[in-house]
Design a protein around this motif. Structure first.
Motif, PDB file in Angstrom:
ATOM      1  N   ASP A   1      -1.822  -5.984   2.299  1.00 12.96           N
ATOM      2  CA  ASP A   1      -1.622  -5.769   0.863  1.00 12.96           C
ATOM      3  C   ASP A   1      -1.990  -4.352   0.425  1.00 12.96           C
ATOM      4  OD1 ASP A   1      -0.667  -8.325   0.496  1.00 12.96           O
ATOM      5  OD2 ASP A   1      -2.597  -9.141  -0.187  1.00 12.96           O
ATOM      6  N   ASP A   2      -3.141  -3.843   0.900  1.00 14.28           N
ATOM      7  CA  ASP A   2      -3.583  -2.507   0.500  1.00 14.28           C
ATOM      8  C   ASP A   2      -2.603  -1.443   0.999  1.00 14.28           C
ATOM      9  OD1 ASP A   2      -5.409  -0.718  -0.756  1.00 14.28           O
ATOM     10  OD2 ASP A   2      -6.234  -0.222   1.227  1.00 14.28           O
ATOM     11  N   LEU A   3      -2.127  -1.591   2.220  1.00 13.81           N
ATOM     12  CA  LEU A   3      -1.161  -0.653   2.766  1.00 13.81           C
ATOM     13  C   LEU A   3       0.153  -0.719   1.985  1.00 13.81           C
ATOM     14  CD1 LEU A   3      -0.348   1.427   4.863  1.00 13.81           C
ATOM     15  CD2 LEU A   3       0.177  -0.448   6.431  1.00 13.81           C
ATOM     16  N   ARG A   4       0.571  -1.913   1.653  1.00 12.89           N
ATOM     17  CA  ARG A   4       1.795  -2.098   0.873  1.00 12.89           C
ATOM     18  C   ARG A   4       1.670  -1.368  -0.473  1.00 12.89           C
ATOM     19  NH1 ARG A   4       2.929  -7.064   2.651  1.00 12.89           N
ATOM     20  NH2 ARG A   4       1.279  -8.004   1.421  1.00 12.89           N
ATOM     21  N   SER A   5       0.526  -1.529  -1.121  1.00 13.81           N
ATOM     22  CA  SER A   5       0.281  -0.889  -2.412  1.00 13.81           C
ATOM     23  C   SER A   5       0.289   0.634  -2.283  1.00 13.81           C
ATOM     24  CB  SER A   5      -1.054  -1.369  -2.974  1.00 13.81           C
ATOM     25  OG  SER A   5      -1.381  -0.670  -4.138  1.00 13.81           O
ATOM     26  N   ARG A   6      -0.348   1.128  -1.224  1.00 12.59           N
ATOM     27  CA  ARG A   6      -0.395   2.581  -1.012  1.00 12.59           C
ATOM     28  C   ARG A   6       0.999   3.145  -0.694  1.00 12.59           C
ATOM     29  NH1 ARG A   6      -5.798   4.915   0.611  1.00 12.59           N
ATOM     30  NH2 ARG A   6      -7.277   3.332  -0.050  1.00 12.59           N
ATOM     31  N   LEU A   7       1.785   2.384   0.039  1.00  5.81           N
ATOM     32  CA  LEU A   7       3.157   2.828   0.324  1.00  5.81           C
ATOM     33  C   LEU A   7       3.979   2.906  -0.959  1.00  5.81           C
ATOM     34  CD1 LEU A   7       4.047   0.949   3.632  1.00  5.81           C
ATOM     35  CD2 LEU A   7       3.938   3.425   3.284  1.00  5.81           C
TER      36      LEU A   7
ATOM     37  N   GLY B   1      15.771   8.247  -0.587  1.00  3.84           N
ATOM     38  CA  GLY B   1      15.206   7.592   0.592  1.00  3.84           C
ATOM     39  C   GLY B   1      13.844   6.984   0.325  1.00  3.84           C
ATOM     40  N   MET B   2      12.985   7.713  -0.371  1.00  3.08           N
ATOM     41  CA  MET B   2      11.642   7.199  -0.651  1.00  3.08           C
ATOM     42  C   MET B   2      11.693   6.047  -1.642  1.00  3.08           C
ATOM     43  SD  MET B   2       9.518   8.533   1.305  1.00  3.08           S
ATOM     44  CE  MET B   2       8.043   7.867   0.573  1.00  3.08           C
ATOM     45  N   SER B   3      12.579   6.121  -2.621  1.00  2.00           N
ATOM     46  CA  SER B   3      12.644   5.046  -3.610  1.00  2.00           C
ATOM     47  C   SER B   3      13.215   3.768  -3.001  1.00  2.00           C
ATOM     48  CB  SER B   3      13.460   5.479  -4.825  1.00  2.00           C
ATOM     49  OG  SER B   3      14.813   5.678  -4.472  1.00  2.00           O
ATOM     50  N   GLU B   4      13.981   3.904  -1.918  1.00  2.51           N
ATOM     51  CA  GLU B   4      14.570   2.737  -1.268  1.00  2.51           C
ATOM     52  C   GLU B   4      13.713   2.198  -0.123  1.00  2.51           C
ATOM     53  OE1 GLU B   4      18.401   4.143  -0.093  1.00  2.51           O
ATOM     54  OE2 GLU B   4      19.105   4.322  -2.156  1.00  2.51           O
ATOM     55  N   LEU B   5      12.609   2.884   0.164  1.00  2.00           N
ATOM     56  CA  LEU B   5      11.730   2.460   1.251  1.00  2.00           C
ATOM     57  C   LEU B   5      11.094   1.115   0.919  1.00  2.00           C
ATOM     58  CD1 LEU B   5      10.417   3.344   3.949  1.00  2.00           C
ATOM     59  CD2 LEU B   5       8.537   4.253   2.588  1.00  2.00           C
ATOM     60  N   PRO B   6      11.324   0.091   1.729  1.00  2.00           N
ATOM     61  CA  PRO B   6      10.741  -1.226   1.430  1.00  2.00           C
ATOM     62  C   PRO B   6       9.280  -1.276   1.860  1.00  2.00           C
ATOM     63  CG  PRO B   6      12.103  -1.370   3.387  1.00  2.00           C
ATOM     64  CD  PRO B   6      12.198   0.043   2.891  1.00  2.00           C
ATOM     65  N   ALA B   7       8.389  -1.318   0.877  1.00  5.22           N
ATOM     66  CA  ALA B   7       6.957  -1.378   1.169  1.00  5.22           C
ATOM     67  C   ALA B   7       6.569  -2.735   1.748  1.00  5.22           C
ATOM     68  CB  ALA B   7       6.150  -1.101  -0.104  1.00  5.22           C
TER      69      ALA B   7
END
Length: 94
Positions: free
Chosen positions: A43-49, A31-37
């Protein structure tokens, strides 16, 4: 001299529980590996996700791996003690 007693039913229950734990941990990893960031607009939130997903996947994956290895070890212990018990019983029957 002390007697060595192995409760094979308890050993088997522990092994089954570890196999179940391994399976339960594999699900969140997928589930975590398939989570679309990319759903995060910043951008910073995407990177942290992405970082969180990678760390979660690694950590939980390792726990799953260790659970599986422990279950395998318990199977090996049970097999070894069963074989030893059979050999000892055969030696006394001679």
């Amino acid at each position: 001299m002390a007697d060595l007693m192995i409760d094979f039913a308890s050993l088997e229950r522990a092994r089954r529980d570890l196999v179940e734990v391994e399976g339960l941990l594999r699900g969140p990893c997928r589930g975590m590996s398939e989570l679309p960031a990319d759903v995060a607009g910043h951008d910073d939130l995407r990177s942290r996700l992405r970082d969180f997903g990678d760390e979660w996947d690694f950590g939980i994956g390792r726990l799953a791996q260790f659970s599986g290895a422990a279950a395998d070890a318990l199977s090996s212990i049970q097999k070894t003690f069963t074989e030893l018990d059979d050999e000892l019983a055969a030696a006394f029957d001679q």
